[in-house]
Design a protein around this motif. Structure first.
Motif, short mmCIF file in Angstrom:
data_model
loop_
_atom_site.label_atom_id
_atom_site.label_comp_id
_atom_site.label_asym_id
_atom_site.label_seq_id
_atom_site.Cartn_x
_atom_site.Cartn_y
_atom_site.Cartn_z
N CYS A 161 1.77 -74.38 33.43
CA CYS A 161 0.94 -75.33 34.16
C CYS A 161 0.25 -74.56 35.28
CB CYS A 161 1.80 -76.44 34.73
SG CYS A 161 0.93 -77.59 35.81
N ALA A 162 -1.07 -74.57 35.24
CA ALA A 162 -1.86 -73.88 36.26
C ALA A 162 -2.43 -74.92 37.22
CB ALA A 162 -2.98 -73.09 35.62
N ALA A 163 -2.21 -74.71 38.49
CA ALA A 163 -2.74 -75.61 39.51
C ALA A 163 -4.01 -75.03 40.11
CB ALA A 163 -1.70 -75.83 40.60
N SER A 164 -4.97 -75.91 40.40
CA SER A 164 -6.25 -75.45 40.95
C SER A 164 -6.16 -75.11 42.42
CB SER A 164 -7.32 -76.53 40.74
OG SER A 164 -6.96 -77.71 41.44
N GLY A 165 -5.07 -75.49 43.06
CA GLY A 165 -4.87 -75.19 44.46
C GLY A 165 -3.42 -74.85 44.72
N SER A 166 -3.11 -74.73 45.98
CA SER A 166 -1.77 -74.32 46.36
C SER A 166 -0.73 -75.40 46.06
CB SER A 166 -1.73 -73.99 47.85
OG SER A 166 -0.41 -73.69 48.26
N ILE A 167 0.39 -74.96 45.52
CA ILE A 167 1.52 -75.87 45.29
C ILE A 167 2.65 -75.56 46.24
CG2 ILE A 167 0.92 -76.24 42.88
CD1 ILE A 167 3.35 -74.45 42.16
N ALA A 168 2.42 -74.62 47.14
CA ALA A 168 3.49 -74.16 48.02
C ALA A 168 4.07 -75.28 48.88
CB ALA A 168 2.99 -73.03 48.90
N GLN A 183 -8.16 -82.23 46.11
CA GLN A 183 -6.97 -82.58 45.38
C GLN A 183 -6.68 -81.52 44.33
OE1 GLN A 183 -6.59 -86.68 44.09
NE2 GLN A 183 -5.55 -86.07 42.22
N VAL A 184 -5.41 -81.20 44.16
CA VAL A 184 -5.00 -80.22 43.17
C VAL A 184 -5.11 -80.81 41.77
CG1 VAL A 184 -3.03 -78.91 42.32
CG2 VAL A 184 -3.48 -79.04 44.78
N HIS A 185 -5.64 -80.01 40.84
CA HIS A 185 -5.66 -80.39 39.43
C HIS A 185 -4.68 -79.52 38.69
CE1 HIS A 185 -9.17 -83.02 39.81
NE2 HIS A 185 -9.64 -82.12 40.64
N LEU A 186 -4.05 -80.12 37.67
CA LEU A 186 -3.03 -79.42 36.90
C LEU A 186 -3.46 -79.33 35.45
CD1 LEU A 186 0.08 -81.32 38.33
CD2 LEU A 186 -0.83 -79.12 39.09
N VAL A 187 -3.33 -78.14 34.86
CA VAL A 187 -3.72 -77.94 33.47
C VAL A 187 -2.57 -77.28 32.73
CG1 VAL A 187 -5.33 -76.84 31.89
CG2 VAL A 187 -6.14 -77.72 34.10
N GLU A 188 -2.08 -77.97 31.71
CA GLU A 188 -0.98 -77.44 30.92
C GLU A 188 -1.48 -76.62 29.75
OE1 GLU A 188 0.18 -81.77 32.07
OE2 GLU A 188 -1.58 -80.69 31.37
N SER A 189 -0.67 -75.70 29.29
CA SER A 189 -0.95 -74.92 28.09
C SER A 189 0.37 -74.48 27.48
CB SER A 189 -1.82 -73.70 28.42
OG SER A 189 -1.15 -72.84 29.32
N GLY A 190 0.29 -73.99 26.24
CA GLY A 190 1.47 -73.45 25.59
C GLY A 190 2.12 -74.34 24.56
N GLY A 191 1.61 -75.56 24.40
CA GLY A 191 2.17 -76.42 23.39
C GLY A 191 1.79 -75.96 22.00
N GLY A 192 2.40 -76.58 20.99
CA GLY A 192 2.09 -76.22 19.62
C GLY A 192 3.14 -76.76 18.68
N VAL A 193 3.12 -76.21 17.46
CA VAL A 193 4.08 -76.60 16.44
C VAL A 193 5.09 -75.47 16.27
CG1 VAL A 193 4.41 -77.29 14.05
CG2 VAL A 193 2.34 -77.98 15.27
N VAL A 194 6.36 -75.83 16.27
CA VAL A 194 7.42 -74.82 16.14
C VAL A 194 8.52 -75.38 15.25
CG1 VAL A 194 8.62 -75.62 18.22
CG2 VAL A 194 8.91 -73.25 17.46
N GLN A 195 9.20 -74.53 14.55
CA GLN A 195 10.32 -74.95 13.72
C GLN A 195 11.53 -75.26 14.60
OE1 GLN A 195 10.44 -75.33 10.26
NE2 GLN A 195 8.22 -75.09 10.43
N ALA A 196 12.35 -76.16 14.14
CA ALA A 196 13.59 -76.47 14.84
C ALA A 196 14.38 -75.19 15.06
CB ALA A 196 14.40 -77.49 14.05
N GLY A 197 14.92 -75.06 16.26
CA GLY A 197 15.64 -73.85 16.63
C GLY A 197 14.78 -72.80 17.30
N GLY A 198 13.47 -73.01 17.26
CA GLY A 198 12.55 -72.07 17.87
C GLY A 198 12.37 -72.29 19.36
#
Length: 113
Positions: free
Chosen positions: A22-29, A1-16
């Protein structure tokens, strides 16, 4: 089964801007529809954007013109570029292999005023 791992979140000011990945451990094709959902504090989880094959997209009205979803099936990655962020965009964002019913663990996005 494919596993999904998100990244890139954080705190940003409005307007930013932020870009979620999202990196998948297997093919998403062969996964027809991939997407991003979010859940704000005290609210139900909602669909933000989906992308099918060969790249058709749909967005919730509140993010149209500000967010862009993309997929790279060769690298097994999904992305969400978010511009002009608003406080109401705050929440946990989930990467979803919708056709397969697979969810990532989520990444927090906080937009400060």
């Amino acid at each position: 089964q494919v596993h999904l791992v998100e990244s890139g979140g954080g705190v940003v000011q409005a307007g930013g801007s932020l870009t979620l990945s999202c990196a998948a451990s297997g093919s998403i094709a062969n996964i027809g529809i991939m997407g991003w959902y979010r859940q704000a504090p005290g609210k139900q989880r909602e669909l933000v954007a989906i992308i099918g094959l060969p790249g058709s997209t749909e967005y919730v009205n509140s993010v149209k013109g500000r967010f862009t979803i993309s997929r790279d099936d060769r690298k097994n990655r999904l992305a969400l570029r978010m511009n002009n962020l608003k406080p109401e965009d705050t929440g946990v964002y989930y990467c979803v292999a919708q056709t397969a019913g697979i969810w990532g663990q989520g990444t927090q996005v906080t937009v400060a005023t």
